[in-house]
Design an enzyme around this catalytic site. Structure first.
Site, PDB file in Angstrom:
ATOM      1  CB  CYS A 196      11.675  31.185  -0.014  1.00 32.25           C
ATOM      2  SG  CYS A 196      11.055  30.995  -1.689  1.00 32.25           S
ATOM      3  CB  CYS A 237      13.702   7.952   3.379  1.00 31.63           C
ATOM      4  SG  CYS A 237      12.830   6.700   2.453  1.00 31.63           S
TER       5      CYS A 237
END
Ligand code: SAH
Length: 454
Positions: free
Chosen positions: A75, A411
C-alpha cells in the site's frame, strides 16, 4: 533502571520482537528501545530519539541485515496511515509472528502449556473488510479530502484506495470527494464544527453482494440529499440501501442516534455458513466475514455438540455464535450487555427459524448466575468477551457451576492467558488453542481456547 543509552546516540541493535503498535523492540542490557518500521530478527543502525526511565524510542537509520520476511509494503499509504501495522512483513511472516506471540503470551502471563496451533490465516488477505468508515473533510487549501486517520491522531491521510477494503469502498474514497463541490455538499471540519458531511460508511454483504452506504451528516435537514443519492447510485451501481445518519455533536464518535432511509432497503442481508443476518446502518457485525466463519466453526468444533446439550453464549453480540451453536445444540441461551444487539439477535434467530434460542440483555456476570439459580443450567459455556476479558464474577460462576466444557473466544491473548490461569486453578484444563487471523496486516490476533473440566 537508568537508561543505558541517551538521546542522539547512534548504535547497532538486534530487533527481538514487535509491539502491539507494530514497532520493533531492541533490548540494550535489558532496556527496551522501540523502533518504528523495524522487524524481528533484523539488525539495524538506529538513532536514539528519546529516553525515559524504563524504555526509549529510536529511529531507524539503516537496516544492516533485513528480516528474511521483510517485503515492500504493497500500500502506497502504509507509512502514513494508521490502519495497518504489518504490511512490511510478508503474510507468512505475520502468521508466524502471531503464532509465536500467542504462544509466548500463554506461557509468560498464564503459564499455560496447552498446544498453540499454527494460525488459521486467509488465502487472499486483501479486500477482506466488509465495513469502511471514511471520514470526509477539507485540507488547508480547502480541497475536499477523504481517507483514514494517521496513527493515534485525527489527521486524515487523503487516499484513493485502501487495499483491505472492498471495491465499493474504494470508489467512494476516490470519487465521492471529487463530486461534492458540484453537488453542493460541504465536508465537515472537526475543528470549526462546520460543514455537512462527516463520514461515509460503506457496508457490504459478501454472500449476497448487497451494499449499504450511510451518509453521516451534521444536520437532519440535508438540502442536497437527492443529488447525493443519484451520485452514489452512479458511483456504486450495485448499492441496495442509502441511509442518512444524523450526528449533530462535537464528538469523534461516528454515528448519532437517528438514522433515516434516503433510498432502498433499511438493511442488507449477509450469510455466515448457512445462517442469514440482517445488518442495519449501526448494527455490530464482524468485519471479516470469511474468517468469522473460520472462527465460529472452530468454536463449534471445540464445543463438540451432540444435539442434547444446553449451551450458554456469554457476550453474544447479535447472536452470531449463538445461532451457529443452535444448529447443533438442544438449546442456546445468549447474553449481551447492549439491548439493541439483543434485539438483533432475536430477529436473526426468527429470520432463520430457530426455536431453541433465548436471548437476554444485561451484564453476563449478573445474568448467568441468576440463570443458574433459576435452574437454567448449561453443559457447555462459550464466552467471547471484549479486550478486557471476562469479568471475575463470571469466572467465579463458571468455577462454581462447573459446566463440563468451556470454549473461550478471545480478541486479546493477554487477558485470555490470565483468565485461562484462573480457570485452570479452579479445575479446568486447557486442551488446545487455535489462533485465527481476523485482521491481516494488523497486530491483532483472535484465538479460540478449548477447556475441559478435569
Ligand atoms: N460474540 C459476538 C460479539 C463479541 S464482542 C460476535 O462474535 O459477534 C464482545 C461483546 O461483549 C460486545 O458485543 C459487547 O457489547 C459485549 N459486552 C461487553 N461487556 C459485557 C458484559 N459485562 N456482559 C455482557 N456482554 C458484554
Amino acid at each position: 533502571m537508568s537508561a543505558p543509552v541517551k538521546k542522539n546516540d547512534r548504535l547497532t541493535v538486534y530487533i527481538e520482537d514487535l509491539t502491539h503498535d507494530g514497532n520493533g523492540v531492541a533490548k540494550i542490557d535489558g532496556y527496551p528501545l522501540f523502533i518504528q518500521g523495524a522487524l524481528p530478527d533484523e539488525t539495524a543502525e538506529v538513532h536514539v530519539l528519546k529516553t525515559l526511565k524504563n524504555y526509549g524510542f529510536a529511529k531507524m537509520i539503516e537496516i544492516i541485515k533485513p528480516s528474511p520476511d521483510r517485503v515492500e509494503a504493497p500500500c502506497e499509504y502504509f507509512s502514513q496511515c494508521g490502519g495497518c501495522q504489518l504490511q512490511h512483513l510478508s503474510y507468512e511472516g505475520q502468521l508466524k509472528w502471531k503464532e509465536n506471540m500467542v504462544r509466548n503470551v500463554m506461557q509468560r502471563i498464564g503459564k499455560i502449556d496447552a498446544p498453540v496451533l499454527p494460525v488459521k490465516g486467509m488465502e487472499e488477505p486483501w479486500q477482506y473488510r466488509n465495513k469502511a468508515q471514511i471520514p470526509f473533510s477539507t485540507d488547508e487549501a480547502g480541497q475536499e479530502i477523504a481517507g483514514f486517520y494517521k496513527t493515534k491522531s485525527h489527521t486524515i491521510v487523503d487516499m484513493e484506495r485502501c487495499l483491505i477494503q472492498t471495491g465499493e469502498a474504494d470508489v467512494i474514497l476516490a470519487e465521492l470527494k471529487k463530486e461534492l463541490a458540484t453537488i453542493g455538499i460541504s465536508p465537515y471540519n472537526e475543528d470549526t464544527h462546520e460543514g455537512m458531511l462527516r463520514h461515509v460508511v460503506v457496508r457490504k454483504a459478501r454472500a449476497t453482494g448487497e451494499v449499504m452506504v450511510v451518509l453521516v451528516t451534521k444536520k437532519k435537514k440535508f438540502p442536497k440529499a437527492e443529488e447525493a443519492v443519484a451520485t452514489i447510485q452512479k458511483l456504486v451501481p450495485n448499492v441496495t440501501s442509502i441511509m442518512q445518519n444524523i450526528n449533530c455533536d462535537k464528538t469523534n464518535v461516528i454515528f448519532g442516534e437517528e438514522t433515516l432511509n434516503l433510498w432502498g432497503k433499511d438493511v442488507i442481508i449477509d450469510t455466515i455458513g448457512d445462517i442469514r443476518f440482517e445488518i442495519s446502518a449501526r448494527s455490530f457485525y464482524q468485519v471479516n466475514p470469511i474468517q468469522t466463519e473460520v472462527l465460529y466453526q472452530q468454536a463449534l468444533d471445540y464445543a463438540d455438540l451432540q444435539g442434547d446439550e444446553r449451551v450458554i453464549d456469554a457476550y453474544c453480540g447479535i447472536g452470531t455464535i449463538s445461532l451457529f451453536l443452535a444448529q447443533k445444540a438442544k438449546a442456546v441461551m445468549g447474553v449481551e450487555i447492549v439491548p439493541q444487539a439483543i434485539e438483533d439477535a432475536k430477529r436473526n434467530a426468527e429470520l432463520n427459524g430457530f426455536t431453541n434460542t433465548y436471548f437476554e440483555a444485561g451484564p453476563a456476570e449478573e445474568v448467568i448466575p441468576r440463570w443458574y439459580k433459576e435452574g437454567k443450567e448449561a453443559d457447555v459455556l462459550v464466552v467471547d468477551p471484549p479486550r478486557k476479558g471476562c469479568d471475575e464474577a463470571l469466572l467465579t460462576t463458571i468455577l462454581e457451576q462447573r459446566p463440563k466444557r468451556v470454549v473461550y473466544v478471545s480478541c486479546n491473548p493477554g487477558t485470555l492467558a490470565r483468565d485461562l490461569r484462573i480457570l485452570e486453578d479452579g479445575g479446568y484444563k486447557t486442551q488446545e488453542i487455535q489462533p485465527v487471523d481476523m485482521f491481516p496486516h494488523s497486530t491483532h490476533c483472535e484465538a479460540v481456547a478449548w477447556l475441559e473440566l478435569v
